[in-house]
Motif scaffolding. Structure first.
Motif: not given
Length: 325
Positions: A171-175, A285-291, A297-303, A308-312
């Motif tokens: 989603r952040a960078d198709p392909g 963030a605190d909740g589902s990845l969907h939310d 933005a997907p690229d910011r979330l991926l970064r 290690a700002e966030l954990v999944l």
């Protein structure tokens, strides 16, 4: 377990050119503290002449695993570790405290996924070989059948996390190369799940093709798992597992990495991650990845996950709902 050849300690050690007496002489008193077991790839019927010899002992009077005692037989490392004698019973009790769900791919525990070290230890004990005559196995066959679904659960959770991040990268960078790599990784995690569900729990990824082959998994199917190009192919591979309809974004949660902390430089606040990186534009963030994807933005979330700002993590509650649907 089907497809997994039974080997003796003598046969396993012969792969690295050692005898049982040589290992016993080398370990000396370190091998007399309690029941000793050969573990790892050699015990699991794989390994090669470059493999380590790994031995675990169950020892009275200790409360946590000891650092490894390292010996060398020529160029072959012999690692001997002591574990509390109570640990196998604790693993069984944990397994028994949670229900098990039957999926087409196999039996999966609803117990929380064991940590990496505990999962690795449990896996090694599931295919361990008593080192000395007259020793009981770490687990009986009946006990092993109770513990195995917890090890399967850890593989399922890992596959869901990698799948979720692969979709995020796409989603952040198709392909992108990142997305392609992560989908291939998700395919390997699915193959790992298949092997563990059939009882082959060796932990090193390098043995994965050999494990799949001896379980009778078709070679073309194995290659497909290693060459997953995108989510569509991954979902196609999931068709026979009971997992194809699962949504990894709804089954995983993001939260602030527990190793992250706030530091102040003058009047400004910054996020300091466990990797020692400092960010002024940190996100929370605190909740589902969907939310979270809806909020960031997907690229910011991926970064944020990469740095290690966030954990999944997999959500136990959301996953139980998926099991029960």
């Amino acid at each position: 377990m089907r497809g997994i050849p039974a080997v003796t300690v003598e046969q396993a050690l012969k792969v690295v050119g050692l005898t049982l007496d040589e290992v016993r002489d080398l370990g000396g008193s370190v091998l007399t503290a309690g029941p000793a077991y050969l573990v790892g790839s050699l015990a699991g019927g794989l390994g090669n002449k470059g493999s380590d010899v790994d031995v675990h002992l169950l020892v009275e009077g200790i409360t946590k695993p000891t650092p490894a005692y390292l010996f060398f037989a020529g160029e072959t490392p012999v690692d001997i570790e002591h574990y509390p004698v109570t640990m196998p019973a604790q693993l069984i009790a944990t397994a028994d405290a949670f229900p098990v769900r039957e999926l087409p791919v196999g039996r999966v525990s609803l117990a929380p996924s064991p940590g990496r070290r505990m999962r690795r230890t449990a896996s090694r004990w599931l295919n361990s070989l008593p080192l000395l005559p007259g020793q009981s196995p770490v687990f009986t066959e009946e006990e092993a059948a109770r513990v195995l679904p917890m090890v399967v659960r850890s593989a399922l959770d890992q596959m869901l996390v990698v799948w979720a991040v692969a979709r995020l990268a796409e989603r952040a960078d198709p392909g992108s190369d990142t997305a392609a790599y992560l989908f291939r990784r998700a395919g390997r995690e699915l193959l790992e799940l298949r092997c563990r569900a059939q009882g082959d729990v060796l932990t090193s990824e390098k043995w994965l093709p050999s494990r799949a082959a001896r379980l009778g998994i078709d070679a073309d199917l194995v290659r497909r798992h290693y060459a997953v190009p995108d989510e569509r192919e991954l979902v196609a591979l999931l068709a026979d597992t009971g997992l194809a309809d699962w949504d990894p974004w709804r089954l995983t949660t993001v939260r602030e990495d527990p190793g992250r902390r706030t530091v102040h430089l003058g009047r400004e606040a910054f996020a300091l991650t466990r990797h020692g990186r400092v960010f002024a534009d940190s996100v929370t963030a605190d909740g589902s990845l969907h939310d979270a994807v809806d909020a960031l933005a997907p690229d910011r979330l991926l970064r944020a996950l990469r740095d290690a700002e966030l954990v999944l993590e997999v959500s136990p509650d959301a996953q139980q709902e998926a099991f029960d649907e």
